[in-house]
Design a protein around this motif. Structure first.
Motif, PDB file in Angstrom:
ATOM      1  N   GLU A 143      -3.035   6.345  -0.367  1.00  0.00           N
ATOM      2  CA  GLU A 143      -1.647   6.224   0.052  1.00  0.00           C
ATOM      3  C   GLU A 143      -1.485   6.075   1.561  1.00  0.00           C
ATOM      4  OE1 GLU A 143       1.056   8.314  -2.988  1.00  0.00           O
ATOM      5  OE2 GLU A 143       1.479   9.272  -1.067  1.00  0.00           O
ATOM      6  N   GLY A 144      -2.275   6.876   2.319  1.00  0.00           N
ATOM      7  CA  GLY A 144      -2.137   6.826   3.774  1.00  0.00           C
ATOM      8  C   GLY A 144      -2.372   5.436   4.326  1.00  0.00           C
ATOM      9  N   LEU A 145      -3.469   4.836   3.908  1.00  0.00           N
ATOM     10  CA  LEU A 145      -3.827   3.514   4.410  1.00  0.00           C
ATOM     11  C   LEU A 145      -2.807   2.468   3.976  1.00  0.00           C
ATOM     12  CD1 LEU A 145      -6.002   2.135   6.018  1.00  0.00           C
ATOM     13  CD2 LEU A 145      -7.264   1.727   3.913  1.00  0.00           C
ATOM     14  N   VAL A 146      -2.413   2.532   2.700  1.00  0.00           N
ATOM     15  CA  VAL A 146      -1.457   1.561   2.184  1.00  0.00           C
ATOM     16  C   VAL A 146      -0.135   1.698   2.936  1.00  0.00           C
ATOM     17  CG1 VAL A 146      -0.093   0.907   0.177  1.00  0.00           C
ATOM     18  CG2 VAL A 146      -2.513   1.427  -0.081  1.00  0.00           C
ATOM     19  N   THR A 147       0.290   2.940   3.188  1.00  0.00           N
ATOM     20  CA  THR A 147       1.553   3.137   3.890  1.00  0.00           C
ATOM     21  C   THR A 147       1.482   2.538   5.286  1.00  0.00           C
ATOM     22  OG1 THR A 147       1.750   5.218   2.705  1.00  0.00           O
ATOM     23  CG2 THR A 147       3.246   4.863   4.555  1.00  0.00           C
ATOM     24  N   ALA A 148       0.403   2.859   5.999  1.00  0.00           N
ATOM     25  CA  ALA A 148       0.281   2.345   7.368  1.00  0.00           C
ATOM     26  C   ALA A 148       0.292   0.826   7.378  1.00  0.00           C
ATOM     27  CB  ALA A 148      -1.008   2.858   8.009  1.00  0.00           C
ATOM     28  N   ALA A 149      -0.469   0.217   6.454  1.00  0.00           N
ATOM     29  CA  ALA A 149      -0.551  -1.239   6.429  1.00  0.00           C
ATOM     30  C   ALA A 149       0.778  -1.849   6.011  1.00  0.00           C
ATOM     31  CB  ALA A 149      -1.662  -1.685   5.489  1.00  0.00           C
ATOM     32  N   ALA A 150       1.402  -1.259   4.999  1.00  0.00           N
ATOM     33  CA  ALA A 150       2.660  -1.813   4.505  1.00  0.00           C
ATOM     34  C   ALA A 150       3.737  -1.691   5.574  1.00  0.00           C
ATOM     35  CB  ALA A 150       3.090  -1.097   3.226  1.00  0.00           C
ATOM     36  N   ASN A 151       3.750  -0.576   6.314  1.00  0.00           N
ATOM     37  CA  ASN A 151       4.723  -0.457   7.391  1.00  0.00           C
ATOM     38  C   ASN A 151       4.487  -1.511   8.455  1.00  0.00           C
ATOM     39  OD1 ASN A 151       5.979   1.640   6.181  1.00  0.00           O
ATOM     40  ND2 ASN A 151       4.997   3.242   7.418  1.00  0.00           N
ATOM     41  N   ALA A 152       3.207  -1.790   8.728  1.00  0.00           N
ATOM     42  CA  ALA A 152       2.898  -2.820   9.725  1.00  0.00           C
ATOM     43  C   ALA A 152       3.365  -4.182   9.245  1.00  0.00           C
ATOM     44  CB  ALA A 152       1.403  -2.851   9.995  1.00  0.00           C
ATOM     45  N   VAL A 153       3.237  -4.442   7.938  1.00  0.00           N
ATOM     46  CA  VAL A 153       3.642  -5.754   7.418  1.00  0.00           C
ATOM     47  C   VAL A 153       5.155  -5.884   7.442  1.00  0.00           C
ATOM     48  CG1 VAL A 153       3.746  -7.185   5.364  1.00  0.00           C
ATOM     49  CG2 VAL A 153       1.616  -6.055   6.002  1.00  0.00           C
ATOM     50  N   THR A 199      10.140  -5.497   0.139  1.00  0.00           N
ATOM     51  CA  THR A 199       9.181  -4.548   0.691  1.00  0.00           C
ATOM     52  C   THR A 199       8.296  -3.968  -0.402  1.00  0.00           C
ATOM     53  OG1 THR A 199      10.909  -2.898   0.559  1.00  0.00           O
ATOM     54  CG2 THR A 199      10.511  -3.879   2.719  1.00  0.00           C
ATOM     55  N   ALA A 200       8.875  -3.727  -1.592  1.00  0.00           N
ATOM     56  CA  ALA A 200       8.059  -3.168  -2.676  1.00  0.00           C
ATOM     57  C   ALA A 200       6.934  -4.121  -3.055  1.00  0.00           C
ATOM     58  CB  ALA A 200       8.936  -2.871  -3.885  1.00  0.00           C
ATOM     59  N   ALA A 201       7.249  -5.424  -3.068  1.00  0.00           N
ATOM     60  CA  ALA A 201       6.225  -6.410  -3.390  1.00  0.00           C
ATOM     61  C   ALA A 201       5.147  -6.427  -2.313  1.00  0.00           C
ATOM     62  CB  ALA A 201       6.858  -7.799  -3.530  1.00  0.00           C
ATOM     63  N   ALA A 202       5.556  -6.248  -1.052  1.00  0.00           N
ATOM     64  CA  ALA A 202       4.583  -6.219   0.033  1.00  0.00           C
ATOM     65  C   ALA A 202       3.639  -5.034  -0.125  1.00  0.00           C
ATOM     66  CB  ALA A 202       5.293  -6.164   1.385  1.00  0.00           C
ATOM     67  N   VAL A 203       4.206  -3.871  -0.528  1.00  0.00           N
ATOM     68  CA  VAL A 203       3.367  -2.696  -0.765  1.00  0.00           C
ATOM     69  C   VAL A 203       2.356  -2.994  -1.875  1.00  0.00           C
ATOM     70  CG1 VAL A 203       3.334  -0.318  -1.557  1.00  0.00           C
ATOM     71  CG2 VAL A 203       5.124  -1.084   0.005  1.00  0.00           C
ATOM     72  N   ALA A 204       2.852  -3.624  -2.960  1.00  0.00           N
ATOM     73  CA  ALA A 204       1.967  -3.948  -4.070  1.00  0.00           C
ATOM     74  C   ALA A 204       0.852  -4.886  -3.603  1.00  0.00           C
ATOM     75  CB  ALA A 204       2.772  -4.604  -5.194  1.00  0.00           C
ATOM     76  N   ALA A 205       1.223  -5.868  -2.762  1.00  0.00           N
ATOM     77  CA  ALA A 205       0.229  -6.823  -2.272  1.00  0.00           C
ATOM     78  C   ALA A 205      -0.858  -6.099  -1.482  1.00  0.00           C
ATOM     79  CB  ALA A 205       0.906  -7.893  -1.408  1.00  0.00           C
TER      80      ALA A 205
END
Lengths: 117, 953
Positions: B479-489, B324-330
Motif C-alpha cells: 500500500e505504501g508504495l502504491v500510494t506514493a506512486a499514485a499520488n505522484a501520478v 484517479t481510481a483507475a490510475a491507482v489500479a494501473a
C-alpha cells in the motif's frame, strides 16, 4: 562603375556555371576557374567600390581609404583557389590516365563496376 | 537541490560507470563478471533505499546542474513516488536478471558484452524514470532503444535475432522521433523543459491549440515503446533475444517505459475526450487482441510476449480512463505484472534451457520431472489468470471494477464486455501455459532429459513468486508504495486501501465469468486452434517488411536520380537550389532604397570590360578547343587584375596577375597529357538546360552584387585602418591584416596551401605506381613536341631574367608591410622565375641544380610562421601578437623590423614551396611520358660548335 562590376560578376558566374555542367573534366576545371574569379570579385565588391583610395596609410595628413578587410580575405582566396584548381587538375589528370577517358558522367559506362576500364 | 539530491546523480551514473567493468572482469571468469555487474546495481539500489523513506512520506527529491542552459537542457533529476517505484523495479529486477543470466548463458556466449549492454540499458531506463528535464528524458529514451537493440540482437549469429533487433529499433526509434516533436511542443507551450514546471501547467497545456498535436506525437512514442496496437508486432519478434533479456526488457522495464510516460504525463495530458478515446480504445483493442493471439501461440515465449502486449493494453486502458481510481489500479497492476511476468519468462527460459525446446506441442507432463519449476510457473501463471489469493487477482478486480462503470461513446456495455473478453482470454492462455506444459502424460521424446535447474537459476523466479503470494495474501504490504506512486501520478492526496474482498460487485461476476469461460475455452483449444490456423489473418511482419522494402526502394530511387555519379547533375541541383533560395529570401523581404550613387566609368575600363565579356563568351563558345580556351582564360585573369588595380586594390592586382601566370602554366602542363579537343557530345536539350541554369545563376548573382553595391554597410574596417600603424607597425593595411590582425587565418591558409601541394605530390606518386605509368609510356606525344624544345634564345633570356626577378621578388617581399606586396606575391614571383628555368632547360637539368627540396620549404615556412606566432607567448602576449621596432644603421635610412616580417617569411616560403611542388609533380609525369632527359641547358649550343671548331683547327 557599379553596373560594370555587377555585370562582370554575372558574366563570369554564368560562364563558369555553364562550363561546370559540361561532361568532360577539362571544361569543368575551366568553369571552376571562371567561377572562382566571379566569387573573388564578388567578395571584393562587398567592400564597396572606391577609386584612388588604396588602403595604404598616407603619411601626409588625412585621407579616406577603401575597406581593406575584403581585400585581405580575397588575397588569400585567390591563392587558395589556385591550390584548389591545382588539386582538381591533378585529380582530373589522374582519372583520365587511369580510366582512359575524361568523361565525368560514369552513368554512360558500365553501371555496376564503375570506371575500371 | 534538496537533501540527498546529489545521491540522484550517483544513482544515474552508477550503471554507466559500471558498464565498463564486465568487459574487463570477464577475464577473471564468469562469476567475477556477474558479481562485478551486480555491484553497481546493488550500490544504486542501496542509495535508492536511503532516499525511499522520504519519498514515501511524500517528499520530492531534486537535483539540478545546468548543462546547456541556452537550449533549456539541464542535467536535472527528481525522485517522486512514481520514479521510486520504477527505479526500484529496474534495479531490483536488474539484480535478479544478473543472477539468472549467469546460469542461463552458455560458456560460448560473450558474457562480458552481455552484462555491459545490460548495465547500459539499466542506466538508460533509470535515466528515463528520474529525469526532471524532458530533453534529458528524450536522450535516455533513445538510449534505451539503442541498448535494447544491442541486447535483442545479442545472438548475432541468429538471423531472427538480427531482424527482431532491427524491427524493434525501427519501430521504437521512429516512435521516439515522434515523441521528440511532441515534447518540444510541450516545452514551447510551457516555456520550460523541466518536468516539474510542465506538470504544474496542465491547464495551460490542455487549453493550448497545440495540445492535440503534442498529445498524438507523445502517444506515438509511448505506444510504440509499449507495443500497443497497431505497433504491437515488434515485441514478439524481439523474443529472439536471450530469455534474461526478454524477462528484463519485455516484462519489467522497456515496454513499461511507454506506460511510465503516460503515467508521468497523466496530470498534464489526461482528462480530455481526445485522451480518453485514443488511449482507452487503443488499450482495449490491444488487450483483447494480444490475449487472443497469445492463446494460439505454440512458442512459450511468443505466448508470453503476446500476453505482455495484452497486459500493457490493460495498463494503457486504465490510464486512459482518466480517473484517479483507475490510475491507482494501473500502478498496482504495474507491480503485479512485473512480479508474475518476470517469473514466467524465467520459467520459460528454464524449460527451454533444460528441455531444449519452447514448443508447447512438444512439451507436457513436466510436473514430476521439474517439480520446483512447476511450482513457480504454476503460481505465477495463476496470478496472471487472476486467481484469488495471488496478486494478479487484486489488480484485475480493480480493473474490472473501473471498466464496469466506464461509458464509451454513450454505450454502457462496450468497455465492460471487452474487458471481460480480454480477461477471459487471459485466463485461457494462463491455464494453457500450466496445463499444456506441466500436466498431461509424461512423454519420452523431449529433445533433452528435463530436470530442475541449479538453485542459482530458480532463485530469482522463486523470489518473485514469493512476492506474488505475499502481496496476494497481504495486499496492505504494497500500500505504501502504491500510494506514493499514485499520488505522484495523479497529483492528488489519495489513501487507497488494497483489499482482497470487496463484496459481491459486478467486477466479481465478471471475474467469475472470465475464469469459467477461460477454462471452457482451453478445453476446446484443439479444434479452435485448427480453425485459427486455417483462418486468413494479416501477418504483421510481412506488412512491416513490405513497408520497409517500399521505403528502401523509394530512398534508392531518390538517391539514384539525384546522385547518379555525374558531378554535373549535383552541381545543377545545387545551383538551382541556391538560386531558388536566393529568390525566396529576396521576395520575402524586398530591398531598401539605395544609398550610394554610381561611380563614373572611364573609357579604358569600358574597353577592359568589353574584353573580359567577349573573352568569357568566347571561352564558353570555344571551350572545345582547349588551348584556345586557356589563352582566353589568361585574358580574363589579366582584365580582372586591371580592374583590381583601378578599384584601389593594388595588392589584389599583384596577386591576381602572378597567380594567373602560374595557373595557366599549370593548366598547360596538364593539357599536355590530355586530349586537346573536347568532343561535341552534349545534346542540344542539355545545352539549353545548362544555358538556362547558367544565365539564371549569373543574373541572380549579378543582381545581388548590384543590390549591395548600391547600399552602404557598417564595417569593422575602421578599427583596422586606425590601428594598423600603431598596433601593427605597417602602413599597408591589407598586409597588416594578413600578418597581424587576422594572422591566425593566414596561418591556417598557408597550411592548407601546403597540404594541397603535398596532396598533389602524393597523387602523382600514386598515379605513377599504377597502370597509368605504363599507359603514359606507350602514349605517342611526338606530334605535340617542338623540334627545338630548349631554344637558345629562351635559355639565355631566362638566365638573364632570373637574378632580376629574384631581386624584384625580394623587393616586393620587403616593402610588403608598408606598400603593396608581401609574402604571398613575393613567393609567386620567385616561383615564376624558377619555373622559367624549368621551361627553358628542361626538368632534369633544372632539377640537378635545385639545392632545397620543396617539401622542406613548405615545412620550413609553416614552422617559421608558427614559431613567430608562438614567440609572442614569451612576451606574455597571445599567439601571433606582433612586435616591431625601428632600427637605424648609419649608412642607410632608418628602417623597421617587425616580427610580422618573420611571419611573412613563413608565408613566402610556404607559397613558394607549394606552388613549386605542384608544378614539379605535374612535370615529373612528363618523364614517364617518354620525354628525353637532357643534361645540357639547351639542345643546340653554339658555344660547343665554336670549341669544336677550335679543336679541329
Amino acid at each position: 562603375m557599379e553596373i560594370i562590376v555587377a555585370s562582370t560578376i554575372a558574366v563570369l558566374t554564368a560562364g563558369g556555371v555553364y562550363l561546370l555542367l559540361r561532361l568532360r573534366t577539362f571544361p569543368v576545371i575551366l568553369g571552376l576557374a571562371l567561377l572562382s574569379y566571379a566569387v573573388n570579385v564578388f567578395l571584393f565588391a562587398s567592400g564597396r567600390l572606391a577609386i584612388d583610395q588604396s588602403p595604404i596609410l598616407s603619411r601626409y595628413g588625412e585621407a579616406t581609404y577603401t575597406d581593406p578587410l575584403p581585400q585581405a580575405l580575397v588575397l588569400t582566396a585567390i591563392v587558395i583557389s589556385f591550390g584548389m584548381t591545382a588539386v582538381l587538375v591533378m585529380i582530373g589528370l589522374g582519372a583520365f590516365l587511369e580510366a582512359e577517358t575524361d568523361q565525368i558522367d560514369i552513368e554512360q559506362q558500365d553501371d555496376e563496376k564503375g570506371p575500371q576500364a | 537541490m534538496t537533501d540527498g539530491g546529489h545521491l540522484l546523480f550517483y544513482i544515474a551514473l552508477l550503471p554507466f560507470v559500471g558498464a565498463l567493468l564486465p568487459g574487463l572482469m570477464i577475464r577473471a571468469g564468469r562469476n567475477a563478471c556477474a558479481i562485478f555487474t551486480a555491484v553497481p546495481t546493488i550500490l544504486a539500489l542501496i542509495l535508492l533505499m536511503t532516499l525511499a523513506p522520504a519519498v514515501l512520506r511524500g517528499e520530492v527529491i531534486q537535483a539540478e546542474v545546468d548543462w546547456l542552459p541556452q537550449l533549456g537542457l539541464s542535467a536535472s533529476f527528481f525522485l517522486d513516488g512514481l520514479g521510486l517505484l520504477f527505479a526500484g523495479m529496474i534495479l531490483g529486477v536488474g539484480l535478479l536478471i544478473t543472477l539468472y543470466a549467469r546460469f542461463y548463458l552458455s560458456g560460448e556466449d560473450p558474457m562480458g558484452q552481455f552484462y555491459t549492454y545490460l548495465l547500459m540499458f539499466q542506466g538508460a531506463m533509470l535515466g528515463i524514470v528520474i529525469s526532471d528535464n524532458i530533453l534529458l528524458l528524450l536522450v535516455f529514451w533513445e538510449l534505451t532503444s539503442l541498448s535494447s537493440f544491442l541486447l535483442i540482437g545479442y545472438w548475432k549469429h541468429l538471423p531472427e535475432g538480427r531482424q527482431g533487433a532491427r524491427m524493434a529499433l525501427a519501430v521504437t526509434g521512429s516512435g521516439g522521433l515522434a515523441m521528440i516533436g511532441g515534447m518540444l511542443i510541450l516545452g514551447n507551450i510551457v516555456g520550460s523543459y523541466n518536468l516539474t514546471d510542465i506538470l504544474q501547467a496542465g491547464d495551460v497545456i490542455r487549453a493550448s491549440e497545440w495540445y492535440l498535436p503534442a498529445l498524438i506525437l507523445i502517444l506515438l512514442g509511448a505506444f510504440t515503446k509499449s507495443a500497443q496496437f497497431p505497433f504491437h508486432f515488434w515485441l514478439p519478434h524481439a523474443m529472439a533475444a536471450p530469455t534474461p533479456v526478454s524477462a528484463y526488457l519485455h516484462s519489467a522495464t522497456m515496454v513499461k517505459a511507454g506506460v511510465f510516460l503516460m503515467a508521468r504525463m497523466w496530470p498534464v495530458l489526461a482528462g480530455t475526450d481526445a485522451w480518453f478515446y485514443i488511449v482507452t480504445t487503443t488499450g482495449l483493442v490491444t488487450m483483447a487482441l494480444g490475449a487472443l493471439i497469445a492463446l494460439f501461440k505454440d512458442d512459450l515465449k511468443a505466448l508470453l510476449a503476446f500476453s505482455t502486449v495484452s497486459h500493457l493494453g490493460l495498463l494503457t486502458m486504465l490510464l486512459g480512463f482518466g480517473t484517479t481510481a483507475a490510475a491507482v489500479a494501473a500502478i498496482f497492476h504495474i507491480i503485479n505484472h512485473l512480479t508474475f511476468k518476470a517469473a514466467l519468462f524465467m520459467t520459460a527460459g528454464i524449460v527451454d534451457h533444460e528441455t531444449h525446446t519452447r514448443d508447447i506441442k512438444r512439451l507436457g507432463g513436466l510436473r514430476h520431472l521439474m517439480p520446483i519449476t512447476f511450482a513457480i510457473g504454476t503460481l505465477a501463471a495463476l496470478s496472471m489468470a487472476g486467481i484469488p489469493l495471488l496478486n494478479g487477482f487484486l489488480s484485475k478486480e480493480m480493473m474490472l471494477e473501473e471498466a464496469s462503470h466506464t461509458d464509451w461513446l454513450g454505450s454502457h456495455y462496450a468497455v465492460p464486455v471487452a474487458a471481460t473478453i480480454g480477461a477471459l482470454l487471459s485466463v485461457a492462455y494462463s491455464f494453457r501455459f500450466v496445463v499444456h506444459v506441466f500436466f498431461g502424460p509424461k512423454r519420452d521424446d523431449y529433445p533433452a532429459a528435463p530436470h530442475d535447474p541449479p538453485f542459482g537459476m530458480w532463485a530469482a523466479p522463486a523470489l518473485l513468486v514469493v512476492l506474488v503470494v505475499l502481496i496476494g495474501v497481504a495486499p496492505f504490504l504494497a500500500e505504501g508504495l502504491v500510494t506514493a506512486a499514485a499520488n505522484a501520478v495523479t497529483g492528488a492526496d489519495l489513501h487507497p486501501h488494497l483489499k482482497i474482498w470487496h463484496g459481491v460487485t459486478p467486477a466479481l461476476w465478471m471475474s467469475i465469468i472470465a475464469v469459467v469461460g477461460g477454462a471452457v475455452l482451453l478445453s476446446l483449444h484443439g479444434p479452435l486452434a485448427r480453425v485459427w490456423n486455417v483462418a486468413p489473418r494479416p501477418e504483421a511482419k510481412a506488412i512491416f517488411d513490405r513497408l520497409v522494402a517500399a521505403l528502401v526502394s523509394m530512398a534508392r530511387g531518390i538517391t539514384e536520380t539525384t546522385h547518379n555519379g555525374a558531378i554535373s547533375r549535383y552541381l545543377a541541383i545545387f545551383t538551382v537550389t541556391s538560386v531558388v533560395l536566393g529568390w525566396i529570401a529576396y521576395s520575402g523581404s524586398g530591398l531598401s532604397a539605395p544609398t550610394r550613387g554610381l561611380l563614373p566609368v572611364p573609357p579604358v575600363i569600358a574597353v577592359v570590360w568589353v574584353m573580359l565579356t567577349v573573352a568569357t563568351a568566347s571561352v564558353v563558345i570555344m571551350h572545345h578547343h582547349r588551348f584556345r580556351a586557356l589563352v582566353l582564360i589568361g585574358i580574363i585573369g589579366l582584365s580582372i587584375s586591371a580592374g583590381f588595380a583601378y578599384l584601389s586594390a593594388p595588392d589584389l592586382a599583384l596577386t591576381q596577375i602572378s597567380v594567373e601566370t602560374v595557373t595557366i602554366m599549370l593548366l598547360l602542363l596538364a593539357l599536355h597529357f590530355m586530349p586537346k579537343i573536347t568532343p561535341r557530345e552534349s545534346p542540344i536539350g542539355l545545352k539549353l538546360r545548362d544555358g538556362f541554369i547558367a544565365l539564371t545563376a549569373g543574373g541572380g548573382v549579378g543582381a545581388l552584387a548590384y543590390a549591395f553595391l548600391m547600399r552602404d554597410i557598417e564595417t569593422i574596417s575602421d578599427y583596422h585602418i586606425e590601428n594598423s600603424y600603431e598596433g601593427g607597425g605597417g602602413t599597408n593595411v591589407v598586409n597588416v591584416i594578413l600578418v597581424d590582425f587576422r594572422g591566425y587565418d593566414t596561418y591556417g591558409e598557408i597550411i592548407v596551401l601546403g597540404i594541397a601541394g603535398l596532396v598533389i605530390y602524393a597523387l602523382m606518386h600514386a598515379l605513377l605506381d599504377g597502370p597509368a605509368a605504363r599507359r603514359l609510356r606507350n602514349m605517342d606525344y611526338s606530334q605535340d613536341r617542338s623540334r627545338d624544345r630548349h631554344p637558345l634564345m629562351m635559355v639565355v633570356v631566362t638566365r638573364v631574367l632570373m637574378p632580376i626577378v629574384v631581386v624584384v621578388g625580394i623587393y616586393i617581399f620587403l616593402r610588403g608591410h608598408n606598400e603593396p606586396g608581401g609574402g604571398f606575391v613575393a613567393g609567386l614571383v620567385i616561383a615564376i622565375a624558377l619555373l622559367m628555368q624549368y621551361m627553358a632547360s628542361g626538368f632534369a637539368w633544372t632539377q640537378e641544380r635545385k639545392k632545397i627540396e620543396y617539401h622542406t620549404m613548405i615545412g620550413l615556412g609553416v614552422v617559421i610562421a608558427g614559431l613567430t606566432g608562438a614567440g609572442a607567448w614569451l612576451a606574455g602576449q597571445p599567439f601571433l601578437t606582433s612586435a616591431y621596432t625601428y632600427v637605424h644603421l648609419p649608412p642607410i635610412e632608418e628602417f623597421e623590423l617587425a616580427t610580422a616580417m618573420l611571419f611573412d617569411l613563413g608565408v613566402f616560403l610556404t607559397v613558394l614551396g607549394a606552388v613549386m611542388l605542384m608544378l614539379y609533380s605535374l612535370s615529373r609525369i612528363a618523364r614517364f611520358a617518354g620525354a628525353t632527359v637532357n643534361v645540357e641547358p639547351m639542345d643546340y649550343d653554339p658555344g660547343e660548335q665554336v670549341t669544336d671548331a677550335k679543336t679541329e683547327t
